[in-house]
Design a protein around this motif. Structure first.
Motif, mmCIF file in Angstrom:
data_model
loop_
_atom_site.group_PDB
_atom_site.id
_atom_site.type_symbol
_atom_site.label_atom_id
_atom_site.label_comp_id
_atom_site.label_asym_id
_atom_site.label_seq_id
_atom_site.Cartn_x
_atom_site.Cartn_y
_atom_site.Cartn_z
ATOM 1 N N ASN A 225 0.838 -1.202 0.000
ATOM 2 C CA ASN A 225 0.000 0.000 0.000
ATOM 3 C C ASN A 225 0.873 1.252 0.000
ATOM 4 O OD1 ASN A 225 0.840 0.455 2.677
ATOM 5 N ND2 ASN A 225 -0.961 -0.573 3.530
ATOM 6 N N GLU A 226 0.207 2.410 0.130
ATOM 7 C CA GLU A 226 0.903 3.688 -0.021
ATOM 8 C C GLU A 226 1.866 3.986 1.121
ATOM 9 O OE1 GLU A 226 0.725 5.096 -2.745
ATOM 10 O OE2 GLU A 226 -1.102 4.314 -3.642
ATOM 11 N N SER A 227 1.806 3.206 2.187
ATOM 12 C CA SER A 227 2.728 3.445 3.307
ATOM 13 C C SER A 227 4.139 2.967 2.990
ATOM 14 C CB SER A 227 2.224 2.752 4.572
ATOM 15 O OG SER A 227 2.277 1.340 4.427
ATOM 16 N N ALA A 228 4.342 2.446 1.797
ATOM 17 C CA ALA A 228 5.666 1.954 1.402
ATOM 18 C C ALA A 228 6.754 2.987 1.640
ATOM 19 C CB ALA A 228 5.644 1.531 -0.069
ATOM 20 N N THR A 229 6.439 4.243 1.354
ATOM 21 C CA THR A 229 7.449 5.302 1.475
ATOM 22 C C THR A 229 7.983 5.432 2.902
ATOM 23 O OG1 THR A 229 7.886 7.643 1.052
ATOM 24 C CG2 THR A 229 5.701 7.080 1.872
ATOM 25 N N TYR A 230 7.158 5.049 3.901
ATOM 26 C CA TYR A 230 7.606 5.142 5.291
ATOM 27 C C TYR A 230 8.670 4.102 5.621
ATOM 28 C CZ TYR A 230 3.478 8.103 5.786
ATOM 29 O OH TYR A 230 2.555 9.098 5.634
ATOM 30 N N ASN A 231 8.833 3.121 4.756
ATOM 31 C CA ASN A 231 9.864 2.095 4.960
ATOM 32 C C ASN A 231 11.159 2.417 4.229
ATOM 33 O OD1 ASN A 231 8.395 -0.298 6.422
ATOM 34 N ND2 ASN A 231 6.972 0.396 4.846
ATOM 35 N N SER A 232 11.244 3.614 3.652
ATOM 36 C CA SER A 232 12.432 3.984 2.887
ATOM 37 C C SER A 232 13.669 4.062 3.769
ATOM 38 C CB SER A 232 12.210 5.327 2.184
ATOM 39 O OG SER A 232 11.160 5.237 1.242
ATOM 40 N N LYS A 233 13.543 4.712 4.935
ATOM 41 C CA LYS A 233 14.684 4.866 5.834
ATOM 42 C C LYS A 233 14.858 3.609 6.671
ATOM 43 C CE LYS A 233 14.447 9.909 6.219
ATOM 44 N NZ LYS A 233 14.338 11.067 7.143
ATOM 45 N N ASN A 234 16.058 3.065 6.671
ATOM 46 C CA ASN A 234 16.326 1.821 7.388
ATOM 47 C C ASN A 234 17.649 1.901 8.131
ATOM 48 O OD1 ASN A 234 14.404 -0.703 6.667
ATOM 49 N ND2 ASN A 234 14.371 0.813 5.023
ATOM 50 N N THR A 235 17.789 0.999 9.088
ATOM 51 C CA THR A 235 18.982 0.980 9.940
ATOM 52 C C THR A 235 19.415 -0.454 10.212
ATOM 53 O OG1 THR A 235 18.357 3.047 11.039
ATOM 54 C CG2 THR A 235 19.900 1.630 12.194
ATOM 55 N N LEU A 236 20.704 -0.683 10.168
ATOM 56 C CA LEU A 236 21.290 -1.941 10.613
ATOM 57 C C LEU A 236 22.145 -1.676 11.846
ATOM 58 C CD1 LEU A 236 22.465 -3.508 7.221
ATOM 59 C CD2 LEU A 236 20.487 -4.181 8.583
ATOM 60 N N ASN A 237 22.144 -2.615 12.773
ATOM 61 C CA ASN A 237 22.949 -2.487 13.984
ATOM 62 C C ASN A 237 24.178 -3.388 13.902
ATOM 63 O OD1 ASN A 237 19.964 -2.055 14.784
ATOM 64 N ND2 ASN A 237 21.099 -1.071 16.428
ATOM 65 N N PHE A 238 25.281 -2.898 14.398
ATOM 66 C CA PHE A 238 26.466 -3.732 14.535
ATOM 67 C C PHE A 238 27.310 -3.199 15.677
ATOM 68 C CE2 PHE A 238 27.682 -0.302 11.772
ATOM 69 C CZ PHE A 238 29.033 -0.074 11.976
ATOM 70 N N SER A 239 28.352 -3.924 16.036
ATOM 71 C CA SER A 239 29.179 -3.536 17.176
ATOM 72 C C SER A 239 30.512 -4.258 17.064
ATOM 73 C CB SER A 239 28.481 -3.922 18.491
ATOM 74 O OG SER A 239 28.428 -5.328 18.615
ATOM 75 N N ALA A 240 31.329 -4.092 18.091
ATOM 76 C CA ALA A 240 32.612 -4.783 18.099
ATOM 77 C C ALA A 240 32.423 -6.290 18.194
ATOM 78 C CB ALA A 240 33.463 -4.292 19.265
ATOM 79 N N PHE A 241 31.273 -6.729 18.719
ATOM 80 C CA PHE A 241 30.996 -8.154 18.793
ATOM 81 C C PHE A 241 30.412 -8.682 17.489
ATOM 82 C CE2 PHE A 241 30.510 -6.953 23.369
ATOM 83 C CZ PHE A 241 31.635 -7.621 23.815
ATOM 84 N N PHE A 242 29.767 -7.798 16.730
ATOM 85 C CA PHE A 242 29.148 -8.173 15.459
ATOM 86 C C PHE A 242 29.717 -7.257 14.380
ATOM 87 C CE2 PHE A 242 26.246 -9.343 18.823
ATOM 88 C CZ PHE A 242 25.852 -10.628 18.470
ATOM 89 N N GLU A 243 30.832 -7.654 13.834
ATOM 90 C CA GLU A 243 31.555 -6.821 12.873
ATOM 91 C C GLU A 243 30.868 -6.894 11.505
ATOM 92 O OE1 GLU A 243 35.572 -7.874 10.894
ATOM 93 O OE2 GLU A 243 36.073 -6.800 12.761
ATOM 94 N N MET A 244 30.480 -5.734 10.980
ATOM 95 C CA MET A 244 29.785 -5.688 9.702
ATOM 96 C C MET A 244 30.776 -5.914 8.567
ATOM 97 S SD MET A 244 26.704 -5.299 8.481
ATOM 98 C CE MET A 244 25.760 -4.357 9.678
ATOM 99 N N ASN A 245 30.408 -6.802 7.658
ATOM 100 C CA ASN A 245 31.233 -7.046 6.477
ATOM 101 C C ASN A 245 30.579 -6.391 5.265
ATOM 102 O OD1 ASN A 245 33.148 -8.529 7.938
ATOM 103 N ND2 ASN A 245 32.000 -10.429 7.706
ATOM 104 N N GLU A 246 30.016 -7.155 4.386
ATOM 105 C CA GLU A 246 29.426 -6.601 3.176
ATOM 106 C C GLU A 246 27.955 -6.264 3.389
ATOM 107 O OE1 GLU A 246 30.030 -9.325 0.014
ATOM 108 O OE2 GLU A 246 32.214 -9.161 0.053
ATOM 109 N N VAL A 247 27.510 -5.185 2.755
ATOM 110 C CA VAL A 247 26.105 -4.783 2.776
ATOM 111 C C VAL A 247 25.684 -4.429 1.358
ATOM 112 C CG1 VAL A 247 24.373 -3.226 3.737
ATOM 113 C CG2 VAL A 247 26.388 -3.822 5.095
ATOM 114 N N GLU A 248 24.593 -5.019 0.925
ATOM 115 C CA GLU A 248 24.013 -4.679 -0.366
ATOM 116 C C GLU A 248 22.525 -4.423 -0.166
ATOM 117 O OE1 GLU A 248 24.677 -7.811 -3.138
ATOM 118 O OE2 GLU A 248 26.862 -7.832 -2.865
ATOM 119 N N ALA A 249 22.022 -3.339 -0.732
ATOM 120 C CA ALA A 249 20.598 -3.021 -0.629
ATOM 121 C C ALA A 249 20.138 -2.384 -1.927
ATOM 122 C CB ALA A 249 20.339 -2.087 0.549
#
Length: 641
Positions: A71-95
């Motif tokens: 539905n039209e609320s799709a635009t509200y999902n445009s902004k997104n966030t991923l969490n990471f830390s020293a315990f969870f080291e981020m490697n590759e990200v594709e979106a």
């Protein structure tokens, strides 16, 4: 005429075909299948690999998500966030986002990812955020996300969930582990065989797979205890593994978890205490005659002077800072506050115990989940004459002797050097969380003129004080009290007030105030009608009969209202409502009316004796509330002599 009708039908068919052509067949299928959903997750997959290396375990996890927006609320999902830390080291990200145009999906990749510190946690507080925006999301669009992480500590395998607050078409979790790695899995909220599980060996690997298809959405409801109490999920635990033919014990028992915790704190506060801190402790406790008085004085000083800021890095999220550093900076997270409390008590000759605990948002016991997943907080506990005091200096205005509200009823892992005990934090009795109101009113020209004394204690007092910190002008204060003390109807207006024991940790907070309620009583002929039920707190606890899940409250509550009405000269009491008494183990309410000279004295007491209500209990409480609300409509009738 017939040709005209055929043309009209053809026109509407063309319009309908044109509208459908804007969307893919996939969209039309799922919008019909889930007409109320804002989106559907077409595919969700988690792949975790656990391999033994020269230095220990190497753990990587990969996540894949594909969503379709309905539905039209799709635009509200445009902004997104991923969490990471020293315990969870981020490697590759594709979106990327995919827009449906000319009968095909056009993919647009996300090019910009912005890293930001997250300073709002209390335990895993080295977290960082990776912010990104899906371009051109709209009704009918898709989004795709793929990212991988390296888990730096094998104790930090996190739960994986089956189901969400939107429909999920396919959800698959795969763990590929070396045979030398021993795993256990703890299941929660899994009641049937819908999740397909397989385990197979392939050469030197063991492959565990869970798969669930066509999972309907879970409805979000406010004040639910925690999504962890609703969503089906599995907590994986690495119990042991072999390196160079030697077995390494990791987790599985509470003692394994505690031994690791203790290894992180055993060398904290080994340096000599700062002389200024020593002098301060002696000053604070100089006139205190007992250990209990000393602990209380130190606890209050810490709440008032050490600012709570949650920001750490890597194992700093688990290791308290040295007390000298906390004292110098005058800020710290939950572990730092516990560290300085521990040292200050030690200087005063009193023994405190570092204590790990999970807040009420984490529903597990230590026996169920003996991993760091079970905890998100640290406090200090102190024992005196068989009673344990739970000292949490991250809050303010916490009265000595009561725990912070968000750890009530939780298990606490209390450290005694290399030994530990599991203790249960008490739930504070409703009458310790009391609002007691005494009001005197008289009727003048249809309006009610009154004076009140409201006494507030326990957790409600803490809430009041935290709110009052923001009400820093006379106008704001009056508006605040108009809202908090409202009686009768929305024409209630405080004209003046006096605050007693404001921000006092031990004594009840008291507000004396004068007020007026315009046009509250009704004059009809020679009679006056007035409702003495000026407060309607019970309605807040009535739940929607369509509710599907349990509901949680911050704490138990007790209210007492006594209202004395001065009967106007020339009038007598013509009718008094009957008394009401409603009582069960969850809720107690008593309403009485009595005549004393030319006065009518109304009294209402209400006790809410619960923190959570399951569906059956909600129905029981709703029935009692319905009876109480009927009584609230009763009026006193005064008649001219």
């Amino acid at each position: 005429m017939k040709i005209y009708k055929l043309s009209l039908i053809a026109f509407f068919l063309l319009v309908a075909t044109g509208l459908n052509a804007q969307y893919s067949k996939e969209f039309l299928k799922y919008s019909k299948l889930y007409p109320e959903a804002a989106r559907v997750r077409l595919h969700q997959e988690t792949i975790i690999t656990i391999e033994t290396g020269k230095e220990g375990l190497e753990i990587n996890q990969e996540f894949i998500e594909e969503d379709l927006y309905l539905n039209e609320s799709a635009t509200y999902n445009s902004k997104n966030t991923l969490n990471f830390s020293a315990f969870f080291e981020m490697n590759e990200v594709e979106a990327s986002s995919m827009s449906y145009e000319d009968n095909d999906y056009i993919e647009t990749r996300v090019e910009k990812f912005t890293e930001k510190d997250e300073i709002n946690q209390s335990f895993y507080d080295d977290s960082k955020l990776l912010n990104y925006v899906y371009p051109n999301l709209k009704k009918g669009s898709k989004s795709k996300l793929k990212y991988s992480q390296k888990i730096k500590n094998p104790r930090f395998l996190t739960p994986f969930y089956f189901g969400d607050y939107f429909p999920v078409k396919t959800n698959k979790v795969t763990i590929v582990a070396d045979k030398e790695v021993n795993l256990e899995f703890r299941n929660f909220n899994i009641t049937d065989d819908a999740i397909k599980f397989t385990k197979k060996e392939k050469r030197s690997k063991i492959i565990y797979t869970w798969e669930l298809n066509n999972q309907p959405e879970y409805d979000y409801e406010p004040s639910t205890p925690s999504y962890k109490t609703i969503l089906p999920h599995i907590v994986p635990i690495i119990t042991s593994y072999k390196v160079k033919n030697e077995k390494v014990k990791l987790l599985g028992e509470i003692s394994d978890l505690y031994n690791w915790y203790y290894s992180l704190v055993e060398n904290v506060n080994t340096e000599a205490p700062n002389q200024e801190l020593v002098t301060l402790v002696h000053e604070i406790t100089a006139d205190k005659n007992t250990d209990l008085e000393k602990v209380k004085a130190i606890y209050y000083w810490t709440q008032q002077n050490i600012k709570y800021i949650a920001f750490e890095y890597a194992l700093g999220g688990f290791i308290p800072r040295e007390s000298n550093e906390v004292f110098r900076k005058k800020y710290g997270d939950c572990k730092d506050n516990s560290s300085i409390l521990y040292r200050m008590l030690e200087i005063a000759g009193v023994k405190g115990n570092l204590t790990w605990i999970g807040t009420r948002s984490i529903p597990y016991t230590y026996q169920e989940v003996p991993t760091p997943v079970v905890d998100n907080h640290m406090i200090l506990s102190y024992e005196n004459q068989g009673k344990t005091y739970y000292l949490d200096a991250t809050g303010r205005y916490i009265k000595f002797g009561i725990p912070t509200s968000f750890i009530q009823g939780k298990e606490a892992l209390v450290g005694y050097g290399k030994e530990f005990k599991i203790k249960k934090v008490p739930i504070i009795d409703a009458k310790q969380n009391a609002i007691i109101d005494t009001t005197y009113i008289k009727i003048e020209n249809g309006s009610v003129i009154g004076t009140s004394k409201t006494s507030i204690t326990g957790y409600p007092k803490i809430d009041f004080f935290n709110d009052l910190e923001n009400e820093n002008t006379p106008t704001k204060l009056k508006q605040f009290y108009n809202s908090m003390f409202e009686k009768g109807n929305n024409k209630f207006l405080v004209s003046s007030f006096k605050e007693i024991n404001k921000y006092d940790y031990d004594n009840d907070f008291i507000v004396d105030y004068n007020f007026e309620i315009n046009n509250y009583s009704k004059n009809l002929g020679d009679e006056i009608y007035i409702n003495l039920n000026l407060n309607n707190d019970v309605s807040f606890y009535k739940t929607d009969k369509k509710r599907e899940y349990a509901i949680e409250f911050d704490y138990k509550r007790y209210f007492s209202y006594t209202t004395t009405l001065e009967v106007p000269k020339g009038y007598t009491i013509d009718y008094l409502p009957e008394a009401l008494n409603v009582s069960n183990e969850l809720l107690t309410c008593a309403i009485t009316y009595k005549v004393q000279g030319n006065k009518v004295i109304y009294n209402q007491t209400i006790e809410f004796n619960f923190l959570t209500l399951n569906l059956k209990e909600q129905k029981i409480v709703n029935e009692k509330i319905k009876k109480i609300v009927r009584s609230y409509k009763e009026i006193v009738v005064l008649k001219k002599e």
